[in-house]
Motif scaffolding. Structure first.
Motif, PDB file in Angstrom:
ATOM      1  N   SER A 225       0.809  -1.225   0.000  1.00  0.00           N
ATOM      2  CA  SER A 225       0.000   0.000   0.000  1.00  0.00           C
ATOM      3  C   SER A 225       0.837   1.267   0.000  1.00  0.00           C
ATOM      4  O   SER A 225       0.468   2.270  -0.635  1.00  0.00           O
ATOM      5  N   LYS A 226       1.990   1.256   0.676  1.00  0.00           N
ATOM      6  CA  LYS A 226       2.807   2.470   0.809  1.00  0.00           C
ATOM      7  C   LYS A 226       4.021   2.472  -0.109  1.00  0.00           C
ATOM      8  O   LYS A 226       4.577   3.532  -0.401  1.00  0.00           O
ATOM      9  N   GLY A 227       4.450   1.279  -0.543  1.00  0.00           N
ATOM     10  CA  GLY A 227       5.565   1.179  -1.480  1.00  0.00           C
ATOM     11  C   GLY A 227       6.848   1.800  -0.956  1.00  0.00           C
ATOM     12  O   GLY A 227       7.205   1.669   0.204  1.00  0.00           O
ATOM     13  N   THR A 228       7.542   2.531  -1.847  1.00  0.00           N
ATOM     14  CA  THR A 228       8.864   3.060  -1.512  1.00  0.00           C
ATOM     15  C   THR A 228       8.825   4.134  -0.441  1.00  0.00           C
ATOM     16  O   THR A 228       9.851   4.455   0.150  1.00  0.00           O
ATOM     17  N   LYS A 229       7.663   4.696  -0.185  1.00  0.00           N
ATOM     18  CA  LYS A 229       7.539   5.725   0.853  1.00  0.00           C
ATOM     19  C   LYS A 229       7.995   5.189   2.198  1.00  0.00           C
ATOM     20  O   LYS A 229       8.581   5.931   3.003  1.00  0.00           O
ATOM     21  N   TRP A 230       7.733   3.913   2.481  1.00  0.00           N
ATOM     22  CA  TRP A 230       8.154   3.286   3.730  1.00  0.00           C
ATOM     23  C   TRP A 230       9.409   2.441   3.559  1.00  0.00           C
ATOM     24  O   TRP A 230      10.234   2.380   4.462  1.00  0.00           O
ATOM     25  N   ILE A 231       9.567   1.768   2.427  1.00  0.00           N
ATOM     26  CA  ILE A 231      10.670   0.811   2.284  1.00  0.00           C
ATOM     27  C   ILE A 231      12.024   1.503   2.324  1.00  0.00           C
ATOM     28  O   ILE A 231      12.914   1.120   3.084  1.00  0.00           O
ATOM     29  N   ARG A 232      12.197   2.538   1.498  1.00  0.00           N
ATOM     30  CA  ARG A 232      13.509   3.186   1.395  1.00  0.00           C
ATOM     31  C   ARG A 232      14.020   3.683   2.743  1.00  0.00           C
ATOM     32  O   ARG A 232      15.150   3.344   3.140  1.00  0.00           O
ATOM     33  N   PRO A 233      13.253   4.496   3.487  1.00  0.00           N
ATOM     34  CA  PRO A 233      13.803   4.974   4.763  1.00  0.00           C
ATOM     35  C   PRO A 233      14.068   3.866   5.766  1.00  0.00           C
ATOM     36  O   PRO A 233      15.065   3.912   6.501  1.00  0.00           O
ATOM     37  N   LEU A 234      13.203   2.833   5.796  1.00  0.00           N
ATOM     38  CA  LEU A 234      13.412   1.750   6.755  1.00  0.00           C
ATOM     39  C   LEU A 234      14.626   0.897   6.393  1.00  0.00           C
ATOM     40  O   LEU A 234      15.354   0.446   7.269  1.00  0.00           O
ATOM     41  N   VAL A 235      14.855   0.664   5.099  1.00  0.00           N
ATOM     42  CA  VAL A 235      16.056  -0.074   4.688  1.00  0.00           C
ATOM     43  C   VAL A 235      17.300   0.699   5.103  1.00  0.00           C
ATOM     44  O   VAL A 235      18.269   0.131   5.626  1.00  0.00           O
ATOM     45  N   ILE A 236      17.288   2.004   4.888  1.00  0.00           N
ATOM     46  CA  ILE A 236      18.431   2.849   5.265  1.00  0.00           C
ATOM     47  C   ILE A 236      18.667   2.794   6.770  1.00  0.00           C
ATOM     48  O   ILE A 236      19.792   2.561   7.238  1.00  0.00           O
ATOM     49  N   ILE A 237      17.592   2.972   7.542  1.00  0.00           N
ATOM     50  CA  ILE A 237      17.716   2.991   9.006  1.00  0.00           C
ATOM     51  C   ILE A 237      18.201   1.645   9.538  1.00  0.00           C
ATOM     52  O   ILE A 237      19.141   1.581  10.339  1.00  0.00           O
ATOM     53  N   MET A 238      17.575   0.548   9.078  1.00  0.00           N
ATOM     54  CA  MET A 238      17.928  -0.771   9.608  1.00  0.00           C
ATOM     55  C   MET A 238      19.336  -1.182   9.176  1.00  0.00           C
ATOM     56  O   MET A 238      20.072  -1.803   9.961  1.00  0.00           O
ATOM     57  N   SER A 239      19.741  -0.835   7.967  1.00  0.00           N
ATOM     58  CA  SER A 239      21.100  -1.161   7.515  1.00  0.00           C
ATOM     59  C   SER A 239      22.142  -0.417   8.355  1.00  0.00           C
ATOM     60  O   SER A 239      23.157  -0.994   8.764  1.00  0.00           O
ATOM     61  N   MET A 240      21.887   0.865   8.614  1.00  0.00           N
ATOM     62  CA  MET A 240      22.829   1.650   9.415  1.00  0.00           C
ATOM     63  C   MET A 240      22.867   1.146  10.863  1.00  0.00           C
ATOM     64  O   MET A 240      23.937   1.069  11.476  1.00  0.00           O
ATOM     65  N   LEU A 241      21.702   0.790  11.419  1.00  0.00           N
ATOM     66  CA  LEU A 241      21.672   0.265  12.787  1.00  0.00           C
ATOM     67  C   LEU A 241      22.431  -1.051  12.894  1.00  0.00           C
ATOM     68  O   LEU A 241      23.178  -1.273  13.853  1.00  0.00           O
ATOM     69  N   MET A 242      22.244  -1.933  11.903  1.00  0.00           N
ATOM     70  CA  MET A 242      22.969  -3.202  11.923  1.00  0.00           C
ATOM     71  C   MET A 242      24.474  -2.967  11.815  1.00  0.00           C
ATOM     72  O   MET A 242      25.269  -3.616  12.502  1.00  0.00           O
ATOM     73  N   ALA A 243      24.871  -2.040  10.936  1.00  0.00           N
ATOM     74  CA  ALA A 243      26.294  -1.737  10.771  1.00  0.00           C
ATOM     75  C   ALA A 243      26.886  -1.185  12.071  1.00  0.00           C
ATOM     76  O   ALA A 243      27.967  -1.600  12.504  1.00  0.00           O
ATOM     77  N   MET A 244      26.170  -0.249  12.695  1.00  0.00           N
ATOM     78  CA  MET A 244      26.671   0.344  13.941  1.00  0.00           C
ATOM     79  C   MET A 244      26.743  -0.690  15.058  1.00  0.00           C
ATOM     80  O   MET A 244      27.684  -0.680  15.867  1.00  0.00           O
ATOM     81  N   LYS A 245      25.754  -1.588  15.117  1.00  0.00           N
ATOM     82  CA  LYS A 245      25.766  -2.638  16.135  1.00  0.00           C
ATOM     83  C   LYS A 245      26.984  -3.540  15.971  1.00  0.00           C
ATOM     84  O   LYS A 245      27.678  -3.854  16.941  1.00  0.00           O
ATOM     85  N   LEU A 246      27.252  -3.954  14.729  1.00  0.00           N
ATOM     86  CA  LEU A 246      28.395  -4.832  14.479  1.00  0.00           C
ATOM     87  C   LEU A 246      29.713  -4.118  14.757  1.00  0.00           C
ATOM     88  O   LEU A 246      30.642  -4.699  15.334  1.00  0.00           O
ATOM     89  N   LEU A 247      29.811  -2.852  14.345  1.00  0.00           N
ATOM     90  CA  LEU A 247      31.037  -2.090  14.591  1.00  0.00           C
ATOM     91  C   LEU A 247      31.263  -1.901  16.091  1.00  0.00           C
ATOM     92  O   LEU A 247      32.396  -1.972  16.570  1.00  0.00           O
ATOM     93  N   TRP A 248      30.174  -1.661  16.831  1.00  0.00           N
ATOM     94  CA  TRP A 248      30.295  -1.501  18.274  1.00  0.00           C
ATOM     95  C   TRP A 248      30.791  -2.794  18.922  1.00  0.00           C
ATOM     96  O   TRP A 248      31.676  -2.779  19.792  1.00  0.00           O
TER      97      TRP A 248
END
Length: 259
Positions: A225-248
């Motif tokens: 229903s929302k398409g890229t309006k929700w997917i793009r920001p959430l992919v960016i946020i979750m990818s960065m959070l995973m990267a920061m978690k692993l780096l930490w």
């Protein structure tokens, strides 16, 4: 282990939230695995229980995408087979091989994925390029990313999604739908090995599975229903959070030594 009712209720709602986020952008394990550890589940059992409950979330969103006609299972047969084989091999080898090399490399890949989705002007690769055939995609991407998910795991959904967009020339919604099919495949392959090893805590895993199923269904609905309006920001946020978690996890002792 003894599990109280309040812990089960808490983990149920944690799984709901994780299933919702995972269906859209991946990374639900960032929420569920720490919650399981905080609830007192030993690390090895937490990994097995996490894979058990997450399989229900990926199944829920996959089934919804299939039922709505966003994925053709016949078209996905070869990627499913290759992903299953890769994940099974990875889940077996992780019991015998040090995963430190992957823990070093994967944060950079996750940051690159988040930057791609942040700056990519389109959700479909340029039409002048021929998309990779699904059989070739299956052998190269399905096998290798499936292996990675069975061996280590963080960011699998984001990696599959960006591969579907760049190599398969799918829209972000189409890529997300196909990603969940392969996520479910690799989850099941790894789960089989965890069950054989007797790792999942079934009481916790099945309660969380219900939450994952509901969250995954709702998340899949939002994707359509929302398409890229929700997917793009959430992919960016979750990818960065995973990267920061692993780096930490890798460098927190060095950071503390600076102060």
């Amino acid at each position: 282990m003894h599990v109280t009712l309040d812990i089960l209720i808490m983990l149920f709602f944690v799984a709901c939230a994780a299933g919702f986020i995972d269906a859209i952008a991946g990374g639900g394990g960032l929420i569920t695995l720490p919650a399981l550890l905080a609830a007192g589940v030993p690390p090895a059992q937490a990994l097995g229980t996490n894979k058990l409950q997450s399989s229900f979330g990926s199944f829920s969103s996959s089934f919804y995408f299939i039922r709505k006609g966003h994925v053709n299972l016949k078209e996905m047969l070869m990627p499913i087979i290759c992903t299953f084989i890769g994940a099974a091999v990875g889940a077996e080898l992780v019991q015998h091989i040090d995963a430190s090399i992957l823990t070093t490399l994967i944060p950079g890949l996750l940051i690159a994925i988040s930057l791609y989705f942040l700056f990519a002007p389109q959700t479909r690769a340029p039409s002048s390029r021929q998309p990779m055939s699904m059989n070739v995609f299956a052998v190269i991407i399905g096998t290798s990313v499936g292996f990675y998910d069975g061996f280590f795991g963080p960011g699998t959904g984001s990696i599959f999604t960006v591969c579907f967009v760049l190599l398969g020339q799918f829209t972000l919604v189409e890529a997300t739908a196909r990603t969940k099919i392969l996520n479910f495949t690799s989850n099941i392959a790894a789960l089989i090995f965890f069950i054989i090893a007797g790792l999942p805590v079934w009481k916790i895993g099945l309660v969380m599975a219900v939450g994952q199923f509901l969250g995954g269904r709702l998340g899949a609905t939002v994707v359509i229903s929302k398409g890229t309006k929700w997917i793009r920001p959430l992919v960016i946020i979750m990818s960065m959070l995973m990267a920061m978690k692993l780096l930490w996890e890798q460098h927190h002792e060095w950071l503390f030594s600076l102060f």
